[in-house]
Design a protein around this motif. Sequence first.
Motif, PDB file in Angstrom:
ATOM      1  N   GLY A 214       0.803  -1.213   0.000  1.00 14.20           N
ATOM      2  CA  GLY A 214       0.000   0.000   0.000  1.00 14.20           C
ATOM      3  C   GLY A 214       0.833   1.258   0.000  1.00 14.20           C
ATOM      4  O   GLY A 214       0.352   2.353   0.304  1.00 14.20           O
ATOM      5  N   GLY A 215       2.101   1.105  -0.351  1.00 14.67           N
ATOM      6  CA  GLY A 215       2.974   2.265  -0.526  1.00 14.67           C
ATOM      7  C   GLY A 215       3.003   2.655  -1.993  1.00 14.67           C
ATOM      8  O   GLY A 215       2.336   2.030  -2.822  1.00 14.67           O
ATOM      9  N   PRO A 216       3.763   3.718  -2.324  1.00 10.67           N
ATOM     10  CA  PRO A 216       3.881   4.095  -3.733  1.00 10.67           C
ATOM     11  C   PRO A 216       4.746   3.075  -4.483  1.00 10.67           C
ATOM     12  O   PRO A 216       5.534   2.363  -3.869  1.00 10.67           O
ATOM     13  CB  PRO A 216       4.594   5.452  -3.692  1.00 10.67           C
ATOM     14  CG  PRO A 216       4.782   5.796  -2.264  1.00 10.67           C
ATOM     15  CD  PRO A 216       4.532   4.593  -1.434  1.00 10.67           C
ATOM     16  N   LYS A 217       4.575   3.013  -5.802  1.00  8.02           N
ATOM     17  CA  LYS A 217       5.427   2.153  -6.619  1.00  8.02           C
ATOM     18  C   LYS A 217       6.819   2.771  -6.710  1.00  8.02           C
ATOM     19  O   LYS A 217       6.961   3.985  -6.747  1.00  8.02           O
ATOM     20  CB  LYS A 217       4.812   1.997  -8.006  1.00  8.02           C
ATOM     21  CG  LYS A 217       3.491   1.252  -7.967  1.00  8.02           C
ATOM     22  CD  LYS A 217       2.613   1.582  -9.162  1.00  8.02           C
ATOM     23  CE  LYS A 217       1.234   0.973  -9.015  1.00  8.02           C
ATOM     24  NZ  LYS A 217       0.381   1.701  -8.051  1.00  8.02           N
ATOM     25  N   GLY A 218       7.831   1.942  -6.735  1.00  6.75           N
ATOM     26  CA  GLY A 218       9.188   2.458  -6.939  1.00  6.75           C
ATOM     27  C   GLY A 218      10.128   2.245  -5.770  1.00  6.75           C
ATOM     28  O   GLY A 218      11.260   2.715  -5.809  1.00  6.75           O
ATOM     29  N   ALA A 219       9.659   1.572  -4.724  1.00 10.49           N
ATOM     30  CA  ALA A 219      10.563   1.268  -3.616  1.00 10.49           C
ATOM     31  C   ALA A 219      10.274  -0.129  -3.092  1.00 10.49           C
ATOM     32  O   ALA A 219       9.138  -0.596  -3.113  1.00 10.49           O
ATOM     33  CB  ALA A 219      10.412   2.282  -2.484  1.00 10.49           C
ATOM     34  N   GLY A 220      11.323  -0.785  -2.646  1.00  9.65           N
ATOM     35  CA  GLY A 220      11.211  -2.091  -2.012  1.00  9.65           C
ATOM     36  C   GLY A 220      12.397  -2.220  -1.075  1.00  9.65           C
ATOM     37  O   GLY A 220      13.146  -1.257  -0.883  1.00  9.65           O
ATOM     38  N   ALA A 221      12.529  -3.392  -0.496  1.00 14.30           N
ATOM     39  CA  ALA A 221      13.663  -3.566   0.407  1.00 14.30           C
ATOM     40  C   ALA A 221      14.105  -5.012   0.408  1.00 14.30           C
ATOM     41  O   ALA A 221      13.312  -5.930   0.174  1.00 14.30           O
ATOM     42  CB  ALA A 221      13.285  -3.137   1.824  1.00 14.30           C
ATOM     43  N   LEU A 222      15.399  -5.172   0.665  1.00 17.66           N
ATOM     44  CA  LEU A 222      15.939  -6.493   0.931  1.00 17.66           C
ATOM     45  C   LEU A 222      16.334  -6.507   2.405  1.00 17.66           C
ATOM     46  O   LEU A 222      17.074  -5.624   2.866  1.00 17.66           O
ATOM     47  CB  LEU A 222      17.156  -6.779   0.042  1.00 17.66           C
ATOM     48  CG  LEU A 222      17.675  -8.220   0.149  1.00 17.66           C
ATOM     49  CD1 LEU A 222      16.640  -9.214  -0.387  1.00 17.66           C
ATOM     50  CD2 LEU A 222      18.987  -8.378  -0.619  1.00 17.66           C
ATOM     51  N   ILE A 223      15.805  -7.479   3.126  1.00 17.12           N
ATOM     52  CA  ILE A 223      16.084  -7.583   4.557  1.00 17.12           C
ATOM     53  C   ILE A 223      17.098  -8.708   4.751  1.00 17.12           C
ATOM     54  O   ILE A 223      16.916  -9.814   4.226  1.00 17.12           O
ATOM     55  CB  ILE A 223      14.772  -7.861   5.326  1.00 17.12           C
ATOM     56  CG1 ILE A 223      13.839  -6.658   5.114  1.00 17.12           C
ATOM     57  CG2 ILE A 223      15.054  -8.106   6.800  1.00 17.12           C
ATOM     58  CD1 ILE A 223      12.414  -6.900   5.519  1.00 17.12           C
ATOM     59  N   LEU A 224      18.176  -8.395   5.464  1.00 17.89           N
ATOM     60  CA  LEU A 224      19.301  -9.321   5.565  1.00 17.89           C
ATOM     61  C   LEU A 224      19.333 -10.022   6.918  1.00 17.89           C
ATOM     62  O   LEU A 224      18.927  -9.451   7.943  1.00 17.89           O
ATOM     63  CB  LEU A 224      20.629  -8.563   5.394  1.00 17.89           C
ATOM     64  CG  LEU A 224      20.722  -7.577   4.219  1.00 17.89           C
ATOM     65  CD1 LEU A 224      22.107  -6.930   4.213  1.00 17.89           C
ATOM     66  CD2 LEU A 224      20.443  -8.259   2.908  1.00 17.89           C
ATOM     67  N   ARG A 225      19.850 -11.253   6.921  1.00 17.00           N
ATOM     68  CA  ARG A 225      20.168 -11.917   8.176  1.00 17.00           C
ATOM     69  C   ARG A 225      21.191 -11.046   8.895  1.00 17.00           C
ATOM     70  O   ARG A 225      22.089 -10.481   8.247  1.00 17.00           O
ATOM     71  CB  ARG A 225      20.774 -13.296   7.876  1.00 17.00           C
ATOM     72  CG  ARG A 225      21.436 -13.972   9.058  1.00 17.00           C
ATOM     73  CD  ARG A 225      22.011 -15.322   8.691  1.00 17.00           C
ATOM     74  NE  ARG A 225      23.072 -15.287   7.685  1.00 17.00           N
ATOM     75  CZ  ARG A 225      24.335 -14.888   7.927  1.00 17.00           C
ATOM     76  NH1 ARG A 225      24.702 -14.444   9.115  1.00 17.00           N
ATOM     77  NH2 ARG A 225      25.232 -14.922   6.954  1.00 17.00           N
ATOM     78  N   PRO A 226      21.079 -10.897  10.235  1.00 16.41           N
ATOM     79  CA  PRO A 226      22.038 -10.047  10.945  1.00 16.41           C
ATOM     80  C   PRO A 226      23.467 -10.479  10.639  1.00 16.41           C
ATOM     81  O   PRO A 226      23.786 -11.670  10.669  1.00 16.41           O
ATOM     82  CB  PRO A 226      21.682 -10.281  12.417  1.00 16.41           C
ATOM     83  CG  PRO A 226      20.261 -10.731  12.413  1.00 16.41           C
ATOM     84  CD  PRO A 226      20.056 -11.458  11.137  1.00 16.41           C
ATOM     85  N   GLY A 227      24.268  -9.509  10.290  1.00 12.64           N
ATOM     86  CA  GLY A 227      25.676  -9.789  10.042  1.00 12.64           C
ATOM     87  C   GLY A 227      26.000 -10.129   8.604  1.00 12.64           C
ATOM     88  O   GLY A 227      27.179 -10.186   8.236  1.00 12.64           O
TER      89      GLY A 227
END
Lengths: 366, 360
Positions: free
Chosen positions: A191-204
């Motif tokens: 439900g955000g605007p188009k054009g952004a996302g994220a990659l979430i990393l394992r700590p470290g």
Amino acid sequence: MSLYLDANATEPLRPEARDAAIAAMELPGNPSSVHADGRAARRVLETARARVAARFGASPRDVVFTSGGTEASALAVASLRRGRRVLVGATEHPAVLRAAEGAALLPVLADGTLDLEALGSALANGDPALVLLMVANNETGVIHPVTEAAALCRRHGALLHLDAVQAAGRIPLDAVALGAETMAISGHKLGGPKGAGALILRPGLELAPLVAGGGQERGRRGGTEALPAIAGLGAAAEAADPAASARLGPIRDAIEAGLGLPVAGAGASRLPNTSCVALPGASAETQVIALDLAGMRVSAGAACSSGKVARSPVLAAMGLGELAGSAIRVSLPWNTPDDAAEHFLAAHAAMRARLRAEDRGSAGQG
Amino acid sequence: MSGGVDSSVVAGLLAEQGHEVIGATLQLYDHGAAVQKKGACCAGQDIHDARDVADRLGIAHYVLDRESRFRDAVIADFADSYARGETPIPCVRCNQTVKFQDLVALARELGCEALATGHYARRTDRPGGPELRRAADPARDQSYFLFATTRAQLAFARFPLGDMPDKAAVRREAVRLGLAVAEKPDSQDICFVPQGHYHDLVAKLRPDAAEEGEIVDESGRVLGRHQGVARYTVGQGRGLGLSRDSGMRVASLDPARRRVVVAPARAIPVAEVPVGEVNWLIDPPQAPFRAEAKFRAREVPQPVTARWDAASARLVVTPDVPVISAPGQGCVLYEGDRVLGGGFIRASRAATVDAEAPAA
């Protein structure tokens, strides 16, 4: 009467996300600048990062902003692959399949869930692997047993990347608890605007960038951040409470009960908002067009940029090839009105009546 | 809506008249594969143009995936036809199947009242039912390509460009409607072989049609060799490798023996043309009748006598003056401007060399 029922393509913008994006657009600064305006922009960026981290059980330092889910998965695959053989679920989204061409496909069971036995034996035989799995399927909403898959991966020394684009905001997700190396999310699917996302990393986990640029995102993704879209993503992540999304389950169930038609993955655990339902004998294309003309925005198969309604490989992978040509996807957005099932069922019934009449008509002419 | 100027103007005119217009664009083949450019989108520029036009007009628009249907009904038939020693007209097959069979069915399912296309032809309502007629502009007339349209399909079809005086008038309409495709050039080649190398496609689908073989005269005497029967059509003089003044033309093709049979130019025209897969746009005639006929797209209609045998579903057309007729092409019967019916030309000259050919 028009109803938007194609949330899995994109969710309508949430008001919180709109406000945050507009506010960010008004800021003159670049988050990398040293002056006060730069700091103000950076504050917006880091607020968004904290919100995304909080929603998905991660630490803010492990959130890398990208242009969207596709880039997030591409970044993960490029960084984690490093000579590993790649195993990928048979019903994955093209964003993942195309990021890992030449990968071996992992079969799914008839209910659409990943075949864990096949995963186990694939991991046991061969070199160290990188496994790419979606948490929930975009077409059927089927939720894969990712916790079990992650345990298998750990046991065999395999790395796991999760595509959580469809699951994010719809079911609780805890990146650390899931035990994956990386997890991709997309702003507009929250439900955000188009054009952004994220990659979430394992700590470290350290990550090599696809685009180095000016070293933004701690050197993991170069290029000035798309601040308005990212601010909107942060606000949407905060607003997209899976508990609220549970409200959609009964509406979806009312639609399925009212239709009384075959539903793909009906026996599996599914996202509460998604229904992939077939009308045997009627082409998915005709249904999508007829429903659109009646104001009901649904889809079939995977949307191609050409706009054509293409046949989906997802149902074929589930052994439902004969339904593939006649199945449409109804996916309820976060703001689905309470009486949506009623309206949809009325439009669907009208469509069926006309198709039946037309069938009789052409049979008579033959 | 192909994305060209004709169907775009049709959509624009109907929308302007206040109809609820639904645009449909057929994706018939993988454009990226057809132009042999790796990474090119499966949808060509034409599909993008069609979407832009629909958007400009504010009408609903859908791209329909008809790749497998087109491959089976049109492209495979195209290659098979060459392999049978014929000269196919894929545009007729496409109109017959993908367009008028399937789109009419879809339009009816959607509750539409008519299917409008950008064809240059006219449809006039008469007490006996709708009639198919040549377009006002003889240079653009496409009625020949519509002979396989059934009477029920014709009743549902509309051809708003049929009365246009010429193409320039259509382009002026496009400008007036503010359509960006107004100056777009006309399409030329067979759409699914954009570079015009149809022979490569046939060779891929039907390698037998591309195998080399003998060029013989009607007595079976070998005059030379050829690079595949699919390269030849009845009446053709070039590409035989025979001396320029030999005056020989292709008389028939014998794909079973991979032979191109040639004869002197004066011996090529035939007195009778058998026609199959006939579609009548009038009540099937009981008795022989006089009409005019076209045996290929680009020719003036010839006076003929037509005999229809309902029992064998065969039409035999006897032109007043013998004509060159290539199996696989259409034979379309006219009465003045009106299309009476038509079918596909069958081989008239049996492989005459069979009997007389010397034993190998």
